[in-house]
Design a protein around this motif. Structure first.
Motif, PDB file in Angstrom:
ATOM      1  N   TRP A 118      56.359  38.145  34.616  1.00 26.39           N
ATOM      2  CA  TRP A 118      56.258  38.490  36.262  1.00 26.39           C
ATOM      3  C   TRP A 118      57.770  38.539  36.796  1.00 26.39           C
ATOM      4  N   VAL A 119      58.530  37.833  36.143  1.00 24.99           N
ATOM      5  CA  VAL A 119      60.121  37.831  36.572  1.00 24.99           C
ATOM      6  C   VAL A 119      60.426  39.253  36.547  1.00 24.99           C
ATOM      7  N   ILE A 120      59.994  40.062  35.429  1.00 25.05           N
ATOM      8  CA  ILE A 120      60.372  41.581  35.226  1.00 25.05           C
ATOM      9  C   ILE A 120      59.577  42.391  35.975  1.00 25.05           C
ATOM     10  N   ASN A 121      58.182  42.230  36.076  1.00 26.01           N
ATOM     11  CA  ASN A 121      57.039  43.213  36.579  1.00 26.01           C
ATOM     12  C   ASN A 121      57.025  42.866  38.143  1.00 26.01           C
ATOM     13  N   ILE A 122      57.292  41.787  38.765  1.00 26.30           N
ATOM     14  CA  ILE A 122      57.377  41.806  39.939  1.00 26.30           C
ATOM     15  C   ILE A 122      58.418  42.629  40.822  1.00 26.30           C
ATOM     16  N   TYR A 123      59.425  42.922  40.375  1.00 21.24           N
ATOM     17  CA  TYR A 123      60.122  44.161  40.780  1.00 21.24           C
ATOM     18  C   TYR A 123      59.848  45.491  40.644  1.00 21.24           C
ATOM     19  N   THR A 124      59.022  45.822  39.519  1.00 23.88           N
ATOM     20  CA  THR A 124      58.724  47.273  39.481  1.00 23.88           C
ATOM     21  C   THR A 124      57.462  47.307  40.372  1.00 23.88           C
ATOM     22  N   LEU A 125      56.455  46.153  40.554  1.00 27.95           N
ATOM     23  CA  LEU A 125      55.257  46.355  41.354  1.00 27.95           C
ATOM     24  C   LEU A 125      55.717  46.586  42.756  1.00 27.95           C
ATOM     25  N   VAL A 126      56.699  45.878  43.235  1.00 24.87           N
ATOM     26  CA  VAL A 126      57.004  45.754  44.548  1.00 24.87           C
ATOM     27  C   VAL A 126      57.585  47.254  45.150  1.00 24.87           C
ATOM     28  N   LEU A 127      58.677  47.512  44.228  1.00 21.99           N
ATOM     29  CA  LEU A 127      59.379  48.714  44.365  1.00 21.99           C
ATOM     30  C   LEU A 127      58.106  50.043  44.429  1.00 21.99           C
ATOM     31  N   ALA A 128      57.409  50.044  43.549  1.00 18.43           N
ATOM     32  CA  ALA A 128      56.480  51.173  43.481  1.00 18.43           C
ATOM     33  C   ALA A 128      55.491  51.113  44.969  1.00 18.43           C
ATOM     34  N   VAL A 129      55.191  49.708  45.267  1.00 19.78           N
ATOM     35  CA  VAL A 129      54.289  49.681  46.433  1.00 19.78           C
ATOM     36  C   VAL A 129      54.893  49.944  47.660  1.00 19.78           C
ATOM     37  N   LEU A 130      56.424  49.681  47.898  1.00 19.60           N
ATOM     38  CA  LEU A 130      56.976  49.820  49.293  1.00 19.60           C
ATOM     39  C   LEU A 130      57.751  51.120  49.428  1.00 19.60           C
ATOM     40  N   VAL A 131      58.464  51.684  48.602  1.00 19.58           N
ATOM     41  CA  VAL A 131      59.154  52.748  48.464  1.00 19.58           C
ATOM     42  C   VAL A 131      58.904  53.863  49.249  1.00 19.58           C
ATOM     43  N   ILE A 132      57.474  54.081  49.396  1.00 21.30           N
ATOM     44  CA  ILE A 132      57.070  55.524  50.405  1.00 21.30           C
ATOM     45  C   ILE A 132      57.172  55.047  51.980  1.00 21.30           C
ATOM     46  N   THR A 133      56.867  53.723  52.062  1.00 23.59           N
ATOM     47  CA  THR A 133      56.920  53.360  53.540  1.00 23.59           C
ATOM     48  C   THR A 133      58.317  53.166  53.692  1.00 23.59           C
ATOM     49  N   ALA A 134      59.371  52.615  52.799  1.00 20.16           N
ATOM     50  CA  ALA A 134      60.664  52.492  53.303  1.00 20.16           C
ATOM     51  C   ALA A 134      61.314  53.851  53.385  1.00 20.16           C
ATOM     52  N   GLY A 146      63.213  61.716  54.524  1.00 17.08           N
ATOM     53  CA  GLY A 146      63.124  60.196  53.903  1.00 17.08           C
ATOM     54  C   GLY A 146      61.660  60.157  53.743  1.00 17.08           C
ATOM     55  N   ALA A 147      60.714  60.715  54.055  1.00 17.17           N
ATOM     56  CA  ALA A 147      59.080  60.594  53.403  1.00 17.17           C
ATOM     57  C   ALA A 147      59.132  61.296  52.465  1.00 17.17           C
ATOM     58  N   ALA A 148      59.686  62.399  52.001  1.00 17.10           N
ATOM     59  CA  ALA A 148      59.746  63.305  50.818  1.00 17.10           C
ATOM     60  C   ALA A 148      60.513  62.402  49.850  1.00 17.10           C
ATOM     61  N   SER A 149      61.652  61.863  50.049  1.00 19.61           N
ATOM     62  CA  SER A 149      62.299  61.249  49.162  1.00 19.61           C
ATOM     63  C   SER A 149      61.547  59.705  48.777  1.00 19.61           C
ATOM     64  N   GLY A 150      60.849  59.311  49.605  1.00 22.74           N
ATOM     65  CA  GLY A 150      59.964  58.090  49.323  1.00 22.74           C
ATOM     66  C   GLY A 150      58.812  58.421  48.312  1.00 22.74           C
ATOM     67  N   THR A 151      58.361  59.496  48.600  1.00 18.35           N
ATOM     68  CA  THR A 151      57.178  60.132  47.944  1.00 18.35           C
ATOM     69  C   THR A 151      57.562  60.355  46.455  1.00 18.35           C
ATOM     70  N   LEU A 152      58.656  60.864  46.287  1.00 21.42           N
ATOM     71  CA  LEU A 152      59.178  61.300  44.886  1.00 21.42           C
ATOM     72  C   LEU A 152      59.636  60.030  44.438  1.00 21.42           C
ATOM     73  N   ASN A 153      60.185  59.295  44.789  1.00 21.86           N
ATOM     74  CA  ASN A 153      60.546  57.857  44.101  1.00 21.86           C
ATOM     75  C   ASN A 153      59.246  57.158  43.544  1.00 21.86           C
ATOM     76  N   THR A 154      58.226  57.266  44.538  1.00 21.40           N
ATOM     77  CA  THR A 154      57.009  56.509  44.056  1.00 21.40           C
ATOM     78  C   THR A 154      56.448  57.135  42.984  1.00 21.40           C
ATOM     79  N   ILE A 155      56.362  58.641  43.082  1.00 22.12           N
ATOM     80  CA  ILE A 155      56.003  59.327  41.745  1.00 22.12           C
ATOM     81  C   ILE A 155      56.764  58.925  40.617  1.00 22.12           C
ATOM     82  N   ARG A 156      57.816  58.718  40.622  1.00 21.57           N
ATOM     83  CA  ARG A 156      58.795  58.357  39.344  1.00 21.57           C
ATOM     84  C   ARG A 156      58.236  57.223  39.055  1.00 21.57           C
TER      85      ARG A 156
END
Length: 538
Positions: A49-65, A396-406
C-alpha cells in the motif's frame, strides 16, 4: 497592467523540473521497501500500500485536477500541487509507523495529481503548433530519464543515507521549482469566477477508485472476496455503474462547466489517440513486467541486475524522444507514430526469439535497443495528434483525461499480463517437468513431479527459481544434486516458455494500435497559444 513576456522553453524547463522530481521519487520508492520494512516494521501488505496508494490516488484524481487547471489556471494548480507534494515528502521522511507513511503517501499523491495534467495543458498553450512536437519530445526524454534513473538513484540514496532521504531529498528541489514557477510561468487564459462540477467529480472519483482498486487488488485476492461477501468483480462492476452515471450526468450539463467537456471526446483524433494510448501504455507495461519475471525467474538474476538490464530501453528513449518530437513537427504525428509501432513490433519479436531458458541476458540487447527507440519515437506523436485541435480553454480537461487513460492503460496491462502469465505457467511447468522426469532414475521421478506440480499450482513467483523438493531418504549426494538440477532446469524452461507465450498480449495490443492509426485523419489548423495574462499567482 501590461502583459508579461515569457520564454516557452524556460516554462518547459520549470515544468520538467517538477515532473522529474515527482517521477524519480515515485519510481525510487520500490528500492527502499526492504529498508522501510526493517526500520518501521511494515508488513508485506502495508508495503504494497505504500506503493499502490500513490498509483490509486493519481489515477482517481488526475481528471478532476486537469479540469481544475482549466477553471482556476494551470499555473496556480501547478504551484499548489508542488507545495502539497513537498509538505507530504517531509511527512513521509519523518514517518514513524507504516500507517503514517501510507497517509503521507496519500497526500503526496494528491500533490502529484494536481501537478500531472498541468504540464501538458501549459505546453499546448505556450508553444505554437509547429513547435509542440519538439517540446513534447523533450518532455518524453525527461520522463524516460526519470524511469531509467529512479530505481538506481533510489538504491544509492538508501545505501548512503537511508530510506527516509528517498523523500527528504525532494524538498529543496521542489521548493526551488515552486519559486521558479511563480516567477517564470505566465498565467494563461481567461481569469473569471468559475465553479467545479461537484457531482461529476464525485461520480468520477468513485468510479475511478473502484475500478482501479479492483484491478490493483484483484490478483492479491485471487479475483474473489475482498470484504465479506463483496468480491473484486463486484467492486469493478460497481465502478462501471458509477462511470455510466458519470457519463449520464455530464451529458446533461455541457452548458454549465462540466468536469468532462464532451466536445473533447467528439474530436475523432483525440478519441483515437486515447484508445492508442491505452493499448500502447498497456503493451509497454506488460512487456516490462514480463521481462522482469523472465530475468529474475528464468535466468535467476537478482532484482538489481534485472532492473539495470530493463533500464536499457528507457535510457535509449532519452536520446530518441527529442528527435522524434522535431520530426513530428515537420512531417506530422501519424507517419512517425506508425514507424514507432513497427519498430516496437520488431523489438518485441527480437525479445521473444531471444527469451529462451539457459541463455545469456545480452541476447536480449538488440530487442531492448529497438524497444527503447520505439518508446522514444512513440511518446510525442500521440500527444501531438490528440491535442492538435483541442480548444485551449479545455486543454486541462483533455490533459487530465489523457493522463487518466495512461494510468489505466498501465494498470490494465499489469493485471491482464499477470493473469495470463499465471495460466501459461501452470501448463508450461507441467510440460517441462514431464520432459525432465524421463532423464531421472525411477526413485527420483515421483518427488520431482510432485514438486513441480506444487510449483505450478502455487502461483507465479518473481525471483530465483529455487524449489522445495522432498528428497527420499538414503539417496546419494549425486542423486540429490541431479534431482535439484532437474527441478531448476524444468522451472527455468517452463518459466521461459510461459513468458514467451504471454508476450502475445503486448503483441496483440500493438496490432490493435496499428489498426486504430489507420483511422486518424490529417489534423486541421490548431488553436494558437493563449497570450499571457497578468500573473494571478505571485
Amino acid at each position: 497592467m501590461t502583459k508579461r513576456e515569457y520564454d516557452p522553453w524556460v516554462v518547459l524547463g520549470t515544468l520538467l523540473l517538477g515532473m522529474f522530481v515527482m517521477a524519480v521519487g515515485s519510481t525510487s520508492v520500490n528500492t527502499a521497501v526492504p529498508a522501510i520494512s526493517d526500520d518501521i516494521g511494515a508488513t508485506f501488505d502495508q508495503l504494497l500500500w505504500v506503493i499502490n496508494i500513490y498509483t490509486l490516488v493519481l489515477a482517481v484524481l488526475v481528471i478532476t485536477a486537469g479540469r481544475l487547471g482549466d477553471l482556476y489556471g494551470p499555473k496556480r494548480l501547478f504551484i499548489v500541487g508542488l507545495t502539497v507534494f513537498t509538505a507530504a515528502s517531509v511527512a513521509c521522511g519523518l514517518a514513524q509507523s507504516p500507517t503514517q507513511l501510507i497517509a503521507a503517501r496519500f497526500v503526496q499523491a494528491i500533490g502529484g495529481a494536481l501537478v500531472s495534467p498541468q504540464s501538458l495543458s501549459m505546453i499546448s498553450k505556450v508553444f505554437p503548433p509547429e513547435k509542440r512536437g519538439a517540446a513534447l519530445g523533450v518532455w518524453g526524454a525527461t520522463a524516460g530519464a526519470a524511469v531509467a534513473i529512479g530505481p538506481s538513484l533510489g538504491g544509492l540514496i538508501v545505501s548512503a543515507w537511508g530510506w527516509r532521504w528517498i523523500f527528504l531529498v525532494n524538498v529543496p528541489i521542489c521548493l526551488f521549482a515552486v519559486i521558479l514557477a511563480a516567477v517564470v510561468i505566465p498565467s494563461l487564459g481567461e481569469v473569471r469566477k468559475r465553479r467545479l462540477d461537484l457531482l461529476g467529480s464525485a461520480l468520477a472519483t468513485a468510479a475511478l477508485f473502484l475500478i482501479t482498486y479492483g484491478l490493483i487488488e484483484g490478483k492479491t485476492h485471487d479475483w474473489g472476496p475482498v470484504w465479506g461477501p463483496v468480491t473484486i468483480p463486484m467492486v469493478i462492476g460497481l465502478g462501471l455503474v458509477a462511470l455510466a452515471a458519470f457519463v449520464h450526468v455530464e451529458r446533461g450539463r455541457q452548458d454549465r462547466e462540466p468536469l468532462l467537456p464532451l466536445v473533447i471526446l467528439r474530436n475523432r483524433n483525440f478519441s483515437l489517440m486515447a484508445a492508442v494510448t491505452i493499448t500502447l501504455v498497456g503493451g509497454v507495461g506488460a512487456m516490462l513486467l514480463l521481462l522482469s519475471i523472465y530475468l529474475q525467474s528464468a535466468l535467476s538474476l537478482s532484482a538489481v541486475a534485472a532492473g539495470l538490464i530493463m533500464a536499457i530501453a528507457p535510457a535509449v528513449s532519452i536520446a530518441v524522444a527529442p528527435v522524434s518530437g522535431r520530426l513530428t513537427d515537420k512531417v506530422g504525428g501519424k507517419p512517425v507514430l506508425l514507424v514507432g509501432l513497427v519498430l516496437f513490433a520488431a523489438g518485441l519479436l527480437s525479445i521473444v526469439v531471444a527469451a529462451q531458458a539457459h541463455t545469456d541476458w545480452w541476447n536480449l540487447l538488440p530487442g531492448l535497443v529497438l524497444v527503447g527507440v520505439a518508446m522514444g519515437v512513440t511518446f510525442a506523436p500521440p500527444l501531438v495528434i490528440a491535442m492538435h485541435d483541442i480548444d485551449p480553454a479545455v486543454a486541462g480537461a483533455a490533459s487530465g483525461t489523457l493522463n487518466t487513460i495512461r494510468q489505466f492503460g498501465a494498470t490494465i496491462g499489469a493485471a491482464a499480463v499477470g493473469a495470463l502469465a499465471q495460466s501459461q505457467l501452470a501448463s508450461s511447468l507441467r510440460d517441462s517437468a514431464a520432459g525432465q522426469a524421463d532423464v531421472l532414475a525411477p526413485p527420483l521421478r515421483d518427488p520431482f513431479l510432485d514438486a513441480m506440480h506444487r510449483a505450478a499450482d502455487g502461483g507465479l513467483r518473481v525471483g530465483r527459481g529455487d524449489l522445495a523438493i522432498d528428497v527420499p531418504p538414503g539417496l546419494p549426494e549425486t542423486s540429490v544434486d541431479a534431482l535439484r538440477a532437474a527441478a531448476q532446469s524444468a522451472f527455468e524452461t517452463g518459466m521461459a516458455s510461459a513468458v514467451r507465450a504471454t508476450f502475445l498480449l503486448p503483441a496483440g495490443l500493438l496490432v490493435l494500435s496499428i489498426v486504430l492509426m489507420t483511422f486518424v485523419r490529417r489534423a486541421a489548423s490548431a488553436p494558437e497559444p493563449l497570450p499571457a495574462q497578468p500573473s494571478a499567482v505571485r
